[in-house]
Design an enzyme around this catalytic site. Structure first.
Site, PDB file in Angstrom:
ATOM      1  N   ASP A  66      35.922  30.567  40.761  1.00  0.00           N
ATOM      2  CA  ASP A  66      35.423  31.851  41.231  1.00  0.00           C
ATOM      3  C   ASP A  66      34.099  32.109  40.515  1.00  0.00           C
ATOM      4  O   ASP A  66      33.849  31.568  39.432  1.00  0.00           O
ATOM      5  CB  ASP A  66      36.451  32.937  40.904  1.00  0.00           C
ATOM      6  CG  ASP A  66      35.898  34.328  41.107  1.00  0.00           C
ATOM      7  OD1 ASP A  66      35.439  34.632  42.227  1.00  0.00           O
ATOM      8  OD2 ASP A  66      35.910  35.115  40.134  1.00  0.00           O
ATOM      9  N   ASP A  68      32.071  35.615  40.330  1.00  0.00           N
ATOM     10  CA  ASP A  68      31.840  36.894  39.677  1.00  0.00           C
ATOM     11  C   ASP A  68      32.806  37.144  38.524  1.00  0.00           C
ATOM     12  O   ASP A  68      34.024  37.167  38.701  1.00  0.00           O
ATOM     13  CB  ASP A  68      31.980  38.031  40.695  1.00  0.00           C
ATOM     14  CG  ASP A  68      30.918  37.958  41.791  1.00  0.00           C
ATOM     15  OD1 ASP A  68      29.925  37.247  41.600  1.00  0.00           O
ATOM     16  OD2 ASP A  68      31.109  38.619  42.831  1.00  0.00           O
TER      17      ASP A  68
END
Length: 313
Positions: A66, A68
């Site tokens: 991922d 962010d």
């Protein structure tokens, strides 16, 4: 014993016994130490070695990260918005909106679907009518200005370990695929899966192709890529900070919770997943607000803090 001649026979005998006892104790300690070392070596040889991870040369394994708050502090879309504001793509009023969204993200430490959707809608309206090539070129500059210094070194090292083992490493994010691709290339990663904005003849229409790559959609994207690449998901790893990515993390044999939000931390501990936290303090105590946002951003940050405080009471 000649040195003890001045002592009385009784004292001479006691001293001799003390010397003998000391020498015996020292010899016994040395033999015991040697025996313990042999036992430790035997025990180490008997125990199965911890499997190497990532496994060097395992071409059927890959890593999915991922973006962010996992690879990068904050949300890529907000940093991208700041860069566009600097280039006068939109007005101060819209920047304050971006600042409010970023403040909320930093305070809550999680991806709120409504705020993330609002941010994407804002970005889509801003880029509508612009050429894809123009935004890609600007994205390279924005990475250097706002994103490069926000990469978590710890997560970067994890990704590099997979690369050094000869495995492919992919970003999987709700951020625009163009932005994600730039970040992946700058970090030397294999590529990126991201949200696709519609374009016609190289010009953005202001619409998405399908839905944002978020939550279960990430898991489906990883599953599809694994099938295309001939990967064994049980040998793959996935990394995220958000409980929204539990579907993706549950898909692989090696899930990691990185800078986890409260829900993911609890979920990961219950399942004995590996956790890594590279934050130096509680994220709610540090609110990053773009200086250019001015009073609007400060007001938004204050409102976010009050709302978050009420929600946690």
């Amino acid at each position: 014993m000649a040195a003890l001649g001045w002592l009385t026979p009784r004292r001479r005998s006691a001293t001799a016994r003390s010397v003998l006892a000391g020498e015996a104790a020292a010899e016994a300690a040395r033999k015991t130490s040697q025996q313990l070392e042999l036992e430790r070596e035997a025990a180490a040889a008997a125990e199965p070695a911890e499997p190497e991870f990532p496994v060097v040369g395992d071409v059927h394994a890959a890593a999915f990260f991922d973006l962010d708050n996992t690879v990068m502090q904050g949300a890529a879309i907000f940093h991208f918005g700041r860069g566009l504001y600097k280039r006068k793509f939109f007005q101060r009023r819209e920047l304050a909106r971006f600042a409010w969204q970023q403040a909320w993200f930093r305070l809550a430490g999680v991806e709120d679907p409504e705020h993330m959707q609002d941010a994407r809608d804002s970005a889509l309206s801003i880029v509508k009518g612009h050429r894809v090539s123009e935004l890609m070129s600007i994205g390279e500059e924005i990475y250097d200005e706002y994103m490069a210094d926000r990469i978590w070194p710890g997560t970067r090292a994890l990704a590099q370990a997979h690369l050094d083992a000869g495995q492919k490493v992919w970003l999987v994010t709700a951020a625009p695929v163009e932005t994600a691709t730039i970040i992946a290339r700058r970090l030397g990663l294999t590529g990126a899966l991201g949200t696709v904005a519609e374009s016609v003849d190289g010009v953005y229409t202001g619409k998405l192709v399908g839905e944002p790559l978020h939550g279960p959609a990430k898991a489906e994207a990883v599953r599809a890529l694994a099938a295309a690449e001939g990967l064994d998901l049980n040998r793959c790893a996935a990394y995220s900070d958000s409980h929204n990515d539990i579907p993706m993390l549950s898909l692989v044999g090696h899930p990691y919770a990185i800078n986890p939000d409260t829900k993911l931390r609890k979920y990961a501990k219950a399942r004995e997943w590996r956790l890594r936290d590279y934050r130096t303090g509680r994220k709610a105590a540090k609110v990053g607000i773009p200086a250019a946002a001015g009073v609007g951003a400060l007001a938004g940050g204050t409102a976010a803090a009050v709302a978050l405080h009420r929600r946690r009471r």
